[in-house]
Design a protein around this motif. Structure first.
Motif, PDB file in Angstrom:
ATOM      1  N   MET A  10       0.808  -1.213   0.000  1.00  0.00           N
ATOM      2  CA  MET A  10       0.000   0.000   0.000  1.00  0.00           C
ATOM      3  C   MET A  10       0.847   1.272   0.000  1.00  0.00           C
ATOM      4  O   MET A  10       0.403   2.320  -0.457  1.00  0.00           O
ATOM      5  CB  MET A  10      -0.920   0.012   1.224  1.00  0.00           C
ATOM      6  N   HIS A  54      -1.557  -4.929  -6.375  1.00  0.00           N
ATOM      7  CA  HIS A  54      -2.757  -4.626  -5.579  1.00  0.00           C
ATOM      8  C   HIS A  54      -3.016  -3.127  -5.723  1.00  0.00           C
ATOM      9  O   HIS A  54      -3.704  -2.720  -6.637  1.00  0.00           O
ATOM     10  CB  HIS A  54      -2.554  -5.038  -4.120  1.00  0.00           C
ATOM     11  N   TYR A  55      -2.384  -2.308  -4.859  1.00  0.00           N
ATOM     12  CA  TYR A  55      -2.549  -0.856  -4.961  1.00  0.00           C
ATOM     13  C   TYR A  55      -1.815  -0.332  -6.201  1.00  0.00           C
ATOM     14  O   TYR A  55      -0.674  -0.689  -6.464  1.00  0.00           O
ATOM     15  CB  TYR A  55      -1.986  -0.180  -3.708  1.00  0.00           C
ATOM     16  N   GLU A  79      -3.828  -9.224  -6.810  1.00  0.00           N
ATOM     17  CA  GLU A  79      -4.318  -9.728  -5.535  1.00  0.00           C
ATOM     18  C   GLU A  79      -5.465  -8.837  -5.044  1.00  0.00           C
ATOM     19  O   GLU A  79      -5.229  -7.720  -4.589  1.00  0.00           O
ATOM     20  CB  GLU A  79      -3.200  -9.747  -4.497  1.00  0.00           C
ATOM     21  N   PRO A  80      -6.708  -9.296  -5.124  1.00  0.00           N
ATOM     22  CA  PRO A  80      -7.822  -8.497  -4.589  1.00  0.00           C
ATOM     23  C   PRO A  80      -7.643  -8.190  -3.106  1.00  0.00           C
ATOM     24  O   PRO A  80      -8.013  -7.120  -2.630  1.00  0.00           O
ATOM     25  CB  PRO A  80      -9.040  -9.383  -4.836  1.00  0.00           C
ATOM     26  N   ALA A  81      -7.075  -9.158  -2.377  1.00  0.00           N
ATOM     27  CA  ALA A  81      -6.680  -8.960  -0.985  1.00  0.00           C
ATOM     28  C   ALA A  81      -5.207  -9.324  -0.874  1.00  0.00           C
ATOM     29  O   ALA A  81      -4.747 -10.297  -1.483  1.00  0.00           O
ATOM     30  CB  ALA A  81      -7.511  -9.839  -0.055  1.00  0.00           C
ATOM     31  N   LEU A  82      -4.458  -8.546  -0.109  1.00  0.00           N
ATOM     32  CA  LEU A  82      -3.018  -8.757  -0.021  1.00  0.00           C
ATOM     33  C   LEU A  82      -2.697 -10.144   0.529  1.00  0.00           C
ATOM     34  O   LEU A  82      -3.304 -10.599   1.496  1.00  0.00           O
ATOM     35  CB  LEU A  82      -2.382  -7.691   0.863  1.00  0.00           C
ATOM     36  N   LEU A  83      -1.703 -10.790  -0.094  1.00  0.00           N
ATOM     37  CA  LEU A  83      -1.312 -12.144   0.279  1.00  0.00           C
ATOM     38  C   LEU A  83       0.007 -12.200   1.039  1.00  0.00           C
ATOM     39  O   LEU A  83       0.437 -13.283   1.425  1.00  0.00           O
ATOM     40  CB  LEU A  83      -1.210 -13.027  -0.980  1.00  0.00           C
ATOM     41  N   ASN A  91       0.853 -18.016  -5.001  1.00  0.00           N
ATOM     42  CA  ASN A  91      -0.112 -17.635  -6.027  1.00  0.00           C
ATOM     43  C   ASN A  91       0.395 -17.890  -7.449  1.00  0.00           C
ATOM     44  O   ASN A  91      -0.364 -17.788  -8.409  1.00  0.00           O
ATOM     45  CB  ASN A  91      -0.463 -16.154  -5.864  1.00  0.00           C
ATOM     46  N   ARG A 188      -3.944 -17.256   1.197  1.00  0.00           N
ATOM     47  CA  ARG A 188      -3.913 -16.670   2.538  1.00  0.00           C
ATOM     48  C   ARG A 188      -2.733 -15.719   2.667  1.00  0.00           C
ATOM     49  O   ARG A 188      -1.730 -15.866   1.973  1.00  0.00           O
ATOM     50  CB  ARG A 188      -3.782 -17.771   3.601  1.00  0.00           C
ATOM     51  N   LEU A 189      -2.853 -14.767   3.579  1.00  0.00           N
ATOM     52  CA  LEU A 189      -1.763 -13.822   3.811  1.00  0.00           C
ATOM     53  C   LEU A 189      -0.674 -14.525   4.620  1.00  0.00           C
ATOM     54  O   LEU A 189      -0.911 -14.940   5.759  1.00  0.00           O
ATOM     55  CB  LEU A 189      -2.276 -12.589   4.541  1.00  0.00           C
TER      56      LEU A 189
END
Length: 241
Positions: A10, A54-55, A79-83, A91, A188-189
């Motif tokens: 981010m 991501h961002y 990544e829609p959600a950070l991994l 991934n 998963r992160l």
């Protein structure tokens, strides 16, 4: 050789400098941090690069494209959600089928990647961390724990705070094998420093560190202070990109 460049963060700590740009696109020395890293990888013979996003994903795609301007074949992993640093590796799926380099996209490291890979393979390691010596190498802004290694390069401890007697620090470039995927849950992160490497150490798996050559350097450029220090080092000619 394949490489994964981590570029999904981010960048909240450097927003006052970067504005809306993702950290890897922060200008430094006439180009973005990411562009410097891609040219470095290409100069070392890497041809296939994966970049997690991501961002600011669209801005990174716009700058890098298919990678041909850098002599690379670049593919993206959104990544829609950070991994996390390790989750991004899981991934990759079947593309992670041999030794892979992992490069932190908001650092600028210069070291001999051939030597890193050669040492990694000669030791039969599952993961090898490039390390810099805080007392010997030019560096900026990288805090965190220290790494203790044995004479053969095997990592024996990660230490924090007052217990950190070793001058060696993780430089954010790794050579890793697919066998470590049993420690990384897909989707998963998962972080290398917080989970994967400590678990490898506890289990007695082959985890080693390799100190970069004397004229190497490691610039962490993820805060306004570290970015300013990096600019000073560049202006003084203490680093060459």
């Amino acid at each position: 050789m394949k490489a994964l460049v981590l570029a999904a963060g981010m960048g909240s700590r450097i927003r006052s400098v970067a504005g809306d740009l993702p950290k890897p696109l922060l200008p430094f020395g006439g180009a973005s941090i990411l562009a410097h890293n891609l040219r470095w990888l290409a100069s070392a013979g890497v041809r296939d690069v994966f970049i997690n996003l991501h961002y600011g994903a669209d801005a990174i795609r716009a700058e890098v494209g298919d990678g041909s301007a850098f002599g690379l074949n670049v593919r993206y992993l959104f990544e829609p959600a950070l991994l996390g640093t390790a989750g991004a590796l899981a991934n990759l799926g079947q593309a992670f089928d041999a030794t892979m380099l992992v490069v932190y996209g908001d650092n600028l490291l210069r070291c001999d990647l051939d030597a890193l890979i050669d040492g990694h393979r000669a030791a039969g390691a599952e993961a090898t961390l490039a390390l810099f010596d805080q007392g010997a190498h030019v560096h900026t802004g990288i805090a965190g724990g220290r790494v203790e290694i044995a004479d053969d390069g095997a990592i024996v401890a990660f230490t924090e705070g007052e217990a950190a007697r070793s001058p060696l620090v993780n430089a954010g470039v790794y050579a890793v094998e697919p066998s470590i995927l049993d420690l990384i849950e897909t989707g998963r992160l998962v972080d290398f420093g917080r989970k994967v490497f400590p678990q490898m150490l506890a289990a007695g798996r082959s985890l080693r560190g390799q100190v970069i050559e004397t004229d190497g350097f490691c610039l962490g450029l993820d805060t306004p202070a570290s970015h300013a220090e990096g600019q000073r080092l560049l202006a003084e000619g203490r680093i060459v990109l």
